[in-house]
Every structure is written in C-alpha cells, then in structure tokens.
Design an enzyme around this catalytic site. Structure first.
Site, PDB file in Angstrom:
ATOM      1  N   HIS A 188      -1.722   1.496   7.239  1.00 37.04           N
ATOM      2  CA  HIS A 188      -2.127   1.451   5.832  1.00 37.04           C
ATOM      3  C   HIS A 188      -1.828   2.781   5.159  1.00 37.04           C
ATOM      4  O   HIS A 188      -2.084   3.845   5.721  1.00 37.04           O
ATOM      5  CB  HIS A 188      -3.619   1.133   5.740  1.00 37.04           C
ATOM      6  CG  HIS A 188      -4.126   0.899   4.352  1.00 37.04           C
ATOM      7  ND1 HIS A 188      -3.462   0.109   3.423  1.00 37.04           N
ATOM      8  CD2 HIS A 188      -5.238   1.363   3.704  1.00 37.04           C
ATOM      9  CE1 HIS A 188      -4.147   0.087   2.291  1.00 37.04           C
ATOM     10  NE2 HIS A 188      -5.219   0.849   2.433  1.00 37.04           N
ATOM     11  N   CYS A 242       0.818  -1.219   0.000  1.00 35.35           N
ATOM     12  CA  CYS A 242       0.000   0.000   0.000  1.00 35.35           C
ATOM     13  C   CYS A 242       0.845   1.258   0.000  1.00 35.35           C
ATOM     14  O   CYS A 242       0.492   2.267  -0.624  1.00 35.35           O
ATOM     15  CB  CYS A 242      -0.929  -0.009   1.207  1.00 35.35           C
ATOM     16  SG  CYS A 242      -0.067  -0.067   2.797  1.00 35.35           S
ATOM     17  N   ASN A 279      -8.089   4.640  -2.234  1.00 37.34           N
ATOM     18  CA  ASN A 279      -7.484   3.424  -1.718  1.00 37.34           C
ATOM     19  C   ASN A 279      -6.875   2.626  -2.872  1.00 37.34           C
ATOM     20  O   ASN A 279      -6.980   3.012  -4.041  1.00 37.34           O
ATOM     21  CB  ASN A 279      -8.540   2.608  -0.969  1.00 37.34           C
ATOM     22  CG  ASN A 279      -7.944   1.619  -0.001  1.00 37.34           C
ATOM     23  OD1 ASN A 279      -6.733   1.585   0.214  1.00 37.34           O
ATOM     24  ND2 ASN A 279      -8.777   0.798   0.601  1.00 37.34           N
TER      25      ASN A 279
END
Length: 368
Positions: A302, A159, A329
């Site tokens: 994240h 990520c 995202n």
C-alpha cells in the site's frame, strides 16, 4: 427512538472493539462484542446489531438476499479479525470500518495497489545523508500548509498515484509557496512506466503501480495537471487526456532514502512529505490511536504519504511513551483519524521504513 437508532447516533462518533477473551466466542456462535457508547458503560451488541449499524452508517445496499447473507458472513469474520487485531495491536483501536464486508482478497484488490519491486528507475538518486542533530521533537507538515485534504481512491488499486501526487504537492508547495491539488487520474490513465529490470512490472492504473515509477513518468512527461483540470474517476481511463499546456507541477529530481529513521525524519523536515509504502494488514480494521502491532509482515502492498511524526503518542504497559509516524491515507476522511494513520517508530513496523522516497519540484513554465 428504537434501540438501534439510539446506538447508531453515537456509533458515528465512537465505534470500536475492546478486548474480549478468546473463550467468549466460538466460531459457530454469534459474535458478541462490546461497544463503547458516548463515554458510558460499554453496551453489548450482537453481530446482527453491528451489521445493521454498519449498513446504515456506510449506506450499504446489497443486490439480493444471497449477497446480503454472504456479506454478513464476511462481516462476522472481520469482527473476529478486528478482535484479534485488538489483542495484537493494543495501542491502537480496531473495529468496524467501511471495509468490514470485504474479504481480504477484495480489500487488497480494490483498496491497495503497490506493486512489488525495489529496482530504481534510471533517474532516481540515493538521498544524501543529512544532519540529524537539531531535528524538532515533533513535526507535522499539516501545520505548515503543505498537505492537501484527504482524498479517496475508491474501489481502485491506485494508492501509488495518491502517494506520488501527495509528495509532489508538498514539494511544489515548498518550491512555489502554493498548495495545489494534483491529478491522480493523469497517473492512472497516462503512466505506464515499467520496472527497469522487469518489463512486465509496469504502473497499471487501478491494477497497481509504484511511486518511484510515477516520479519517473512525471519527470519524463513534464509534470502533472491540477486535480480540477483532470479529475479523478476511480476507473482506468481508455485514453490519456494529458494537456501539457495545463501542467502546474514538475519534478526536478527524486531520491530514495535509506532504511534509517533519523534520515527519514531529516528528509521529511527538509524536503516535505514523503512517498512511503507499507503493509496494510492492520489498516482494514483501524479506527484510531498509534498502531504498533506485535507481529506485522514487511511485505509492502500500500502506498501512503508520510507527513509528520510525534515524540510521545502511546505508552505500552510499564514503558514510557513512544514516538510515532503520521501518515496520510487515501480512503477518505471517514476512515481512521479523519483519514490519517499513526504507526510507531523504531522497528520498521509493517515495513514503513523500507520504501521511502523524496521528490523535489520546479516551477513549471507552463503553469496557469
């Protein structure tokens, strides 16, 4: 058409859990929750029904009966967890997602990946204080052409690389007027930049990393290649395949923004999308709406991309509507609101204001 097929046809568009009293379900019983179906009255489905719909929608196939039964037990636990999340985060909608057959540890390992650590790389700056008097009430870089389509990191804890490339994609757009999708795989394969005070805390592909360390690597190496020239595989490459003649976006500098939401907003508007770390505890079950949980740890795990904000996105009971952040995202367009997440502003919810970075780009002399 049998009952499951009928429900599945609307499941793709609308699948979420609404509040059920805790007395309705005992841990030893099959979970029964309500599903809103196409604007009609909620339909009651058992956990077996939900699991069948889940498998069809996401193409889930398990290698053995034992694996199937185990995943079903995990799925039921995640239904209960989604129900708890709905109570703790009523301004959002929580329910079944593509991650509903994963344990928490599996989810963290495969789909998160920000390493702990706040030490700044040697080339990082502290962002200067910007004026905030004339900020727009609402702002979204998607409306200005600075955001590439939603990508998917797959089952890889990369990520951090998507957050970093997203910020540089936006900065490169501001510098050149061109929106170019940049290579996360280059960072996964080639970036092994380490924390300046923790030599064993290094960017490590699918095993995690930090956005600021990725900016440091990009500054040192000269830049990033296009996505199409160094495509994403979702796996750690054995060798770095960087071709410096194909670098198309370069970092001139990067800065860390203070934990001040007005300054974060000002930097967002002036400098483009921002690399942000967050705690993703509620994101595994998120369907849509503005997430504003009553309780959420600020332990960051994240990496995401802050692309905008809104002035009035949700209204808690008896209160006026509240502002929110818009986040891109890296779990594909089937997750959340077409791949995006909204989280409330105002209280550093889930640590969203704690690690925010801005990057500036220069035009690469070797760009093709």
């Amino acid at each position: 058409m049998d009952r499951l097929k009928l429900y599945f046809s609307v499941f793709v568009l609308s699948f979420f859990i609404v509040s059920v009293s805790s007395s309705d379900v005992n841990d030893g019983d099959d979970l029964v929750i309500r599903q809103v179906v196409g604007g009609a009255e909620p339909q009651v489905l058992t956990s077996e029904d939900h699991f069948s719909l889940f498998k069809r929608k996401f193409g889930k196939v398990y290698a053995s009966n034992e694996e199937h039964d185990y995943r079903f037990s995990v799925f039921k636990a995640n239904l209960r967890r989604a129900r708890r999340h709905q109570k703790l985060d009523p301004s959002a909608t929580h329910g079944v997602t593509q991650f509903s057959d994963l344990t928490r540890s599996e989810f963290r390992k495969k789909h998160l990946g920000v390493r702990s650590g706040f030490k700044l790389p040697k080339d990082a700056n502290k962002a200067p204080i910007l004026p905030t008097e004339n900020l727009p009430e609402d702002f979204d870089w998607r409306d200005h052409g600075a955001v590439t389509p939603v990508k998917n990191q797959g089952s890889c804890g990369s990520c951090w690389s998507f957050s970093a490339t997203g910020a540089l994609e936006g900065a490169n757009f501001l510098a050149t007027g061109k929106l170019v999708s940049l290579s996360e795989q280059q960072l996964v394969d080639c970036d092994h930049e380490c924390d300046p005070e923790e030599a064993d805390s290094c960017d490590s592909g699918c095993n995690g990393g930090l956005m600021n360390s990725a900016f440091e690597y990009t500054l040192k190496t000269g830049g990033l290649m296009k996505e199409e020239d160094y495509p994403y595989t979702g796996k750690d490459g054995k060798t770095c395949k960087l071709d410096k003649s194909k670098i198309v976006a370069s970092v001139s500098n990067f800065s860390v923004i203070s934990i001040d939401e007005e300054q974060i907003a000002a930097n967002l508007v002036k400098n483009g999308p921002l690399a942000v770390a967050i705690n993703a505890g509620y994101m595994q079950t998120y369907i849509g709406g503005v997430s504003c949980p009553y309780i959420c740890t600020r332990r960051l795990n994240h990496g995401v991309l802050l692309v905008g904000y809104g002035a009035a996105g949700y209204a808690p009971a008896r209160f006026k509507e509240k502002p929110y952040w818009i986040i891109k995202n890296s779990w594909g367009e089937t997750w959340g609101e077409n791949g995006f997440y909204k989280i409330c502003k105002g209280r550093n919810i889930c640590g969203v204001d704690s690690m925010v970075s801005t990057v500036a780009a220069t035009v690469s002399t070797t760009a093709h």
